[in-house]
Scaffold this active site. Structure first.
Site, mmCIF file in Angstrom:
data_model
loop_
_atom_site.group_PDB
_atom_site.id
_atom_site.type_symbol
_atom_site.label_atom_id
_atom_site.label_comp_id
_atom_site.label_asym_id
_atom_site.label_seq_id
_atom_site.Cartn_x
_atom_site.Cartn_y
_atom_site.Cartn_z
ATOM 1 N N GLN A 230 -6.850 9.351 1.481
ATOM 2 C CA GLN A 230 -5.852 9.727 2.468
ATOM 3 C C GLN A 230 -4.750 10.574 1.841
ATOM 4 O O GLN A 230 -4.225 11.497 2.458
ATOM 5 C CB GLN A 230 -5.254 8.459 3.100
ATOM 6 C CG GLN A 230 -4.200 8.689 4.159
ATOM 7 C CD GLN A 230 -4.794 9.191 5.466
ATOM 8 O OE1 GLN A 230 -5.987 9.438 5.561
ATOM 9 N NE2 GLN A 230 -3.946 9.354 6.466
ATOM 10 N N GLU A 231 -4.413 10.276 0.587
ATOM 11 C CA GLU A 231 -3.351 11.006 -0.100
ATOM 12 C C GLU A 231 -3.820 12.363 -0.614
ATOM 13 O O GLU A 231 -3.134 13.371 -0.459
ATOM 14 C CB GLU A 231 -2.822 10.164 -1.267
ATOM 15 C CG GLU A 231 -2.024 8.937 -0.853
ATOM 16 C CD GLU A 231 -0.657 9.309 -0.292
ATOM 17 O OE1 GLU A 231 -0.242 10.468 -0.433
ATOM 18 O OE2 GLU A 231 -0.008 8.432 0.306
ATOM 19 N N SER A 232 -4.982 12.401 -1.278
ATOM 20 C CA SER A 232 -5.348 13.616 -2.014
ATOM 21 C C SER A 232 -6.791 14.068 -1.830
ATOM 22 O O SER A 232 -7.200 15.040 -2.462
ATOM 23 C CB SER A 232 -5.121 13.381 -3.508
ATOM 24 O OG SER A 232 -6.072 12.441 -4.012
#
Length: 484
Positions: A303-305
């Site tokens: 989700q972040e990267s």
């Protein structure tokens, strides 16, 4: 991912053997104090979740009902939907749950409706569009496989499309049918919308078409002679509708299912094959250090990267877990080193969980902590304060996620400590992440495989057919497909 059991409830699973006798009548509930419940197993009813606990909408509903009335519970898994009613009429159980209201079922009464479900067509969109699929079916050049509870809707559809044909399947559940479509083993199935929407994230090649008519809502079935139990069921559902418990359960199991579209699900599944193996050991190391499910941490990193160790945002966060320089320094890690970033992000998420009051239950505790990871702990605390002011539950993710978007409104953010925030973003963030986590739980084994849920006296699950109840071990068997 999810699950809260009542404090008293433990579980035992009897994996093989049949009930005594071919038609074992249960004792009256007033004598035995053991509620015997017939149900099918599926992601919408009962399964063993990522943490090795029994879970499912029906499981939670029944165990809470039993706790209210001081009953023990014995769940009996019955693969055949039709036999649920037959066995209930034969007094082999006190309840059949997760069934559609059906006034043609002689000798049975139904409790209050609690969930609307539509029959939907599922087809493989790799080879055809929705219009092509419907043309093929309406012209009689293909056949639908369906379940008994959706035959009435198909009969109605046939009045408009005389060449529509289907074949009944009664020994498979809806998710197994969706999986078979996704893998190209079946062309068309009609299943319930709640099952199709949950399964579509795991099997994104299976597209959901328009509704095929209407079907009655879900309810619990009770033998007609047991008026006292029916009254108790009615009172129970009235109570959980009034106090918001039913809404929270529906949100827990279904509130996030439409956050990931087909292209994103396909991309995630591809990266799970291509990219995740490079980092799996490091996520598992992070689980070893923190106790957080490695699949949750991997979902957070995606989700972040998108599992890119060199990712950079316009706001100055960097690395696999997209840590700020301040957070990386606080966690004592180099955020540009992927292993250290994973470990730092895992420990930071655990810190967010530990900061919440001890009485916040799971899985709400995890979802709230993830929101804090995204938007900052201060803004989460502000949203919790707004929940208190509006007489909502600050420990409930359902209530807090309704408050977070208010932090964009000066009417609200001017009254709390940390002020303005893009409060809608953490809601989307958490609900999307939950979908990725569901997918990983389905296809990736846990770091420490758990045994069957702990045994106890209050809840027993009987599984005479030895169906696989684990959420990441359900597959369409060759025998089931051959029967089609």
């Amino acid at each position: 991912m999810r699950h809260w059991l009542m404090a008293f409830a433990a579980a035992a699973l009897v994996g093989c053997g049949n009930l005594p006798g071919d038609a074992a009548r249960v004792l009256p509930l007033g004598e035995s104090k053991e509620l015997v419940v017939l149900m099918q197993n599926s992601p919408t009813t009962l399964y063993v979740d990522a943490e090795g606990n029994y879970a499912g909408m029906e499981y939670d509903l029944v165990t809470r009902f039993a706790e209210t009335h001081g009953f023990k519970v014995r769940f009996v898994i019955e693969p055949s939907y039709t036999k649920l009613f037959e066995r209930l009429r034969n007094h082999e159980a006190h309840l059949a749950v997760g069934v559609h209201v059906d006034t043609t079922q002689d000798g049975l009464n139904f409790g209050p409706a609690y969930q609307s479900v539509a029959p939907v067509l599922v087809y493989n969109n790799k080879d055809k569009t929705e219009d092509q699929a419907l043309d093929e079916l309406y012209s009689g050049h293909a056949m639908i496989k369906t379940l008994p509870q959706y035959v009435t809707a198909l009969n109605h559809a046939k009045t408009e499309h005389a060449d529509l044909n289907w074949r009944l399947v009664d020994e498979m559940d809806g998710e197994e049918l969706v999986e078979a479509v996704s893998e190209g083993k079946l062309d068309y199935v009609v299943v319930g919308s709640h099952v199709a929407e949950l399964a579509q994230n795991y099997y994104p090649q299976a597209a959901i078409s328009r509704e095929f008519g209407e079907t009655p809502p879900l309810a619990w079935a009770v033998p007609q002679q047991d008026g006292q139990l029916l009254a108790q069921v009615r009172g129970y559902f009235a109570g959980i509708q009034n106090d918001g418990s039913l809404a929270k359960l529906l949100d827990r199991y279904y509130g996030h299912v439409n956050r990931v579209g087909q292209p994103d699900a396909l991309a995630f599944l591809q990266k799970r094959t291509d990219t995740l193996p490079n980092y799996r050991d490091w996520f598992q190391k992070a689980e070893h250090e923190t106790g957080l499910d490695w699949r949750l941490l991997a979902s957070l990193a995606y989700q972040e990267s998108h599992w890119n160790p060199d990712a950079v945002s316009p706001y100055g966060v960097r690395g696999m877990m997209m840590l700020t320089s301040q957070t990386a320094q606080r966690m004592g890690v180099d955020r540009l080193d992927p292993l250290q970033s994973i470990l730092g992000g895992a420990h930071y998420l655990q810190l967010m969980k530990d900061t919440l009051p001890e009485n916040v239950p799971e899985p709400d505790r995890t979802w709230l902590a993830l929101a804090a990871y995204n938007v900052g702990l201060g803004h989460l605390l502000d949203a919790r304060e707004l929940a208190r002011r509006q007489s909502k539950n600050p420990d409930s993710w359902l209530d807090v996620k309704a408050m977070l978007p208010l932090l964009r409104n000066p009417k609200y953010f001017s009254t709390v400590k940390y002020g303005y925030a893009r409060g809608g973003e953490p809601v989307i963030y958490v609900e999307t992440l939950r979908n990725f986590y569901d997918i990983l739980v389905r296809f990736e084994a846990p770091y420490k495989p758990s045994a069957l849920p702990n045994t106890g006296d209050e809840v027993v699950v009987q599984n005479p057919g030895n169906r696989s109840l684990g959420i990441n071990s359900r597959v369409v068997t060759a025998r089931a497909l051959a029967a089609l």
